[in-house]
Design a protein around this motif. Structure first.
Motif, mmCIF file in Angstrom:
data_model
loop_
_atom_site.group_PDB
_atom_site.id
_atom_site.type_symbol
_atom_site.label_atom_id
_atom_site.label_comp_id
_atom_site.label_asym_id
_atom_site.label_seq_id
_atom_site.Cartn_x
_atom_site.Cartn_y
_atom_site.Cartn_z
ATOM 1 N N PRO A 147 38.554 73.158 25.200
ATOM 2 C CA PRO A 147 38.916 73.459 26.578
ATOM 3 C C PRO A 147 37.743 73.208 27.510
ATOM 4 C CG PRO A 147 38.307 75.470 25.471
ATOM 5 C CD PRO A 147 38.205 74.373 24.456
ATOM 6 N N ILE A 148 38.037 72.928 28.745
ATOM 7 C CA ILE A 148 37.003 72.763 29.770
ATOM 8 C C ILE A 148 37.121 73.960 30.709
ATOM 9 C CG2 ILE A 148 36.145 71.369 31.686
ATOM 10 C CD1 ILE A 148 37.550 68.967 30.299
ATOM 11 N N VAL A 149 35.987 74.592 30.966
ATOM 12 C CA VAL A 149 35.956 75.729 31.882
ATOM 13 C C VAL A 149 35.040 75.369 33.041
ATOM 14 C CG1 VAL A 149 35.359 78.155 32.162
ATOM 15 C CG2 VAL A 149 36.378 77.359 30.012
ATOM 16 N N ILE A 150 35.532 75.601 34.258
ATOM 17 C CA ILE A 150 34.773 75.292 35.467
ATOM 18 C C ILE A 150 34.616 76.573 36.284
ATOM 19 C CG2 ILE A 150 34.713 73.964 37.621
ATOM 20 C CD1 ILE A 150 36.528 71.909 36.180
ATOM 21 N N LYS A 151 33.397 76.806 36.717
ATOM 22 C CA LYS A 151 33.112 77.919 37.630
ATOM 23 C C LYS A 151 32.100 77.403 38.633
ATOM 24 C CE LYS A 151 31.637 82.694 37.918
ATOM 25 N NZ LYS A 151 32.744 83.258 38.638
ATOM 26 N N ASP A 152 32.434 77.544 39.911
ATOM 27 C CA ASP A 152 31.620 77.000 40.994
ATOM 28 C C ASP A 152 31.468 75.496 40.762
ATOM 29 O OD1 ASP A 152 31.420 79.586 42.082
ATOM 30 O OD2 ASP A 152 29.741 80.046 40.752
ATOM 31 N N ASN A 153 30.256 74.993 40.714
ATOM 32 C CA ASN A 153 30.052 73.563 40.485
ATOM 33 C C ASN A 153 29.491 73.285 39.103
ATOM 34 O OD1 ASN A 153 30.993 72.884 43.019
ATOM 35 N ND2 ASN A 153 28.973 73.005 43.947
ATOM 36 N N LYS A 154 29.808 74.169 38.161
ATOM 37 C CA LYS A 154 29.359 74.000 36.786
ATOM 38 C C LYS A 154 30.574 73.975 35.875
ATOM 39 C CE LYS A 154 26.623 77.612 37.269
ATOM 40 N NZ LYS A 154 25.777 78.732 36.883
ATOM 41 N N ALA A 155 30.409 73.282 34.762
ATOM 42 C CA ALA A 155 31.492 73.218 33.779
ATOM 43 C C ALA A 155 30.904 73.203 32.381
ATOM 44 C CB ALA A 155 32.344 71.975 34.008
ATOM 45 N N ILE A 156 31.749 73.584 31.440
ATOM 46 C CA ILE A 156 31.333 73.597 30.044
ATOM 47 C C ILE A 156 32.556 73.328 29.175
ATOM 48 C CG2 ILE A 156 31.680 76.065 29.636
ATOM 49 C CD1 ILE A 156 28.858 75.970 28.259
ATOM 50 N N ILE A 157 32.332 72.683 28.052
ATOM 51 C CA ILE A 157 33.398 72.507 27.061
ATOM 52 C C ILE A 157 33.268 73.683 26.099
ATOM 53 C CG2 ILE A 157 34.302 71.070 25.199
ATOM 54 C CD1 ILE A 157 33.163 68.636 26.766
ATOM 55 N N GLY A 158 34.337 74.423 25.925
ATOM 56 C CA GLY A 158 34.313 75.639 25.123
ATOM 57 C C GLY A 158 34.377 75.391 23.627
ATOM 58 N N ARG A 159 33.394 74.695 23.116
ATOM 59 C CA ARG A 159 33.270 74.453 21.673
ATOM 60 C C ARG A 159 31.829 74.696 21.283
ATOM 61 N NH1 ARG A 159 37.302 72.164 18.795
ATOM 62 N NH2 ARG A 159 39.142 71.736 20.010
ATOM 63 N N PRO A 160 31.553 75.790 20.632
ATOM 64 C CA PRO A 160 32.464 76.864 20.263
ATOM 65 C C PRO A 160 32.861 77.687 21.481
ATOM 66 C CG PRO A 160 30.225 77.473 19.668
ATOM 67 C CD PRO A 160 30.170 76.059 20.200
ATOM 68 N N PRO A 161 33.932 78.452 21.364
ATOM 69 C CA PRO A 161 34.436 79.204 22.508
ATOM 70 C C PRO A 161 33.390 80.104 23.176
ATOM 71 C CG PRO A 161 36.065 79.198 20.767
ATOM 72 C CD PRO A 161 34.826 78.570 20.198
ATOM 73 N N GLN A 162 32.465 80.657 22.413
ATOM 74 C CA GLN A 162 31.466 81.565 22.969
ATOM 75 C C GLN A 162 30.555 80.882 24.005
ATOM 76 O OE1 GLN A 162 32.115 81.107 19.693
ATOM 77 N NE2 GLN A 162 33.200 83.016 19.325
ATOM 78 N N LYS A 163 30.484 79.559 23.992
ATOM 79 C CA LYS A 163 29.665 78.830 24.967
ATOM 80 C C LYS A 163 30.087 79.114 26.398
ATOM 81 C CE LYS A 163 28.329 74.592 24.639
ATOM 82 N NZ LYS A 163 28.306 73.140 24.462
ATOM 83 N N VAL A 164 31.359 79.488 26.586
ATOM 84 C CA VAL A 164 31.867 79.709 27.936
ATOM 85 C C VAL A 164 31.114 80.827 28.654
ATOM 86 C CG1 VAL A 164 33.694 81.354 27.325
ATOM 87 C CG2 VAL A 164 33.991 79.836 29.240
ATOM 88 N N VAL A 165 30.561 81.759 27.927
ATOM 89 C CA VAL A 165 29.841 82.875 28.519
ATOM 90 C C VAL A 165 28.636 82.353 29.315
ATOM 91 C CG1 VAL A 165 28.527 84.987 27.978
ATOM 92 C CG2 VAL A 165 30.636 84.462 26.745
ATOM 93 N N ASP A 166 28.113 81.187 28.943
ATOM 94 C CA ASP A 166 26.941 80.619 29.604
ATOM 95 C C ASP A 166 27.149 80.338 31.092
ATOM 96 O OD1 ASP A 166 25.729 80.712 27.130
ATOM 97 O OD2 ASP A 166 25.847 78.555 26.761
ATOM 98 N N ILE A 167 28.379 80.121 31.527
ATOM 99 C CA ILE A 167 28.580 79.813 32.954
ATOM 100 C C ILE A 167 29.249 80.944 33.720
ATOM 101 C CG2 ILE A 167 28.630 77.336 32.567
ATOM 102 C CD1 ILE A 167 31.635 77.413 33.201
ATOM 103 N N LEU A 168 29.527 82.047 33.058
ATOM 104 C CA LEU A 168 30.178 83.169 33.747
ATOM 105 C C LEU A 168 29.180 84.010 34.506
ATOM 106 C CD1 LEU A 168 32.817 84.269 31.118
ATOM 107 C CD2 LEU A 168 33.124 82.808 33.104
#
Length: 113
Positions: free
Chosen positions: A92-113
């Motif tokens: 999955p791709i997660v976007i917040k503000d002007n940053k994005a991350i591919i959630g692999r592994p899913p825990q990586k998403v915490v990096d942009i929150l």
């Protein structure tokens, strides 16, 4: 606002969405197989991810192997291919503000929150 490009059939995507739901309330879910991103949207996503278009391609998909593997494709053409065949988009791709991350592994998403 946090946006996830989500495939409900993908375990990693479901796990990433669960993390988002636990950490934030303002989530937009884009089921990108039903509503493929436009060329313009993909261009922006790739910019936010700070990657090359080829890095967003799921290279084990049949569509890729049968139609595009080994061919010379420009970045512009590749973005069009991804828009036309959204199954090829890494997820999955997660976007917040002007940053994005591919959630692999899913825990990586915490990096942009």
């Amino acid at each position: 606002m946090t946006t996830i490009y989500h495939n409900p059939r993908c375990r990693k995507s479901r796990e990433t969405l669960a993390i988002l739901e636990e950490k934030t309330e303002d989530i937009t879910i884009v089921k990108y197989l039903e509503t493929p991103p436009s060329v313009e949207e993909l261009t922006e996503i790739i910019k936010f991810l700070n990657i090359s278009p080829i890095d967003l391609v799921r290279k084990n998909e049949t569509v890729w192997k049968e139609n595009y593997k080994g061919k010379e494709i420009t970045n512009t053409e590749l973005i069009s291919v991804l828009s036309k065949h959204p199954i090829l988009i890494e997820r999955p791709i997660v976007i917040k503000d002007n940053k994005a991350i591919i959630g692999r592994p899913p825990q990586k998403v915490v990096d942009i929150l």
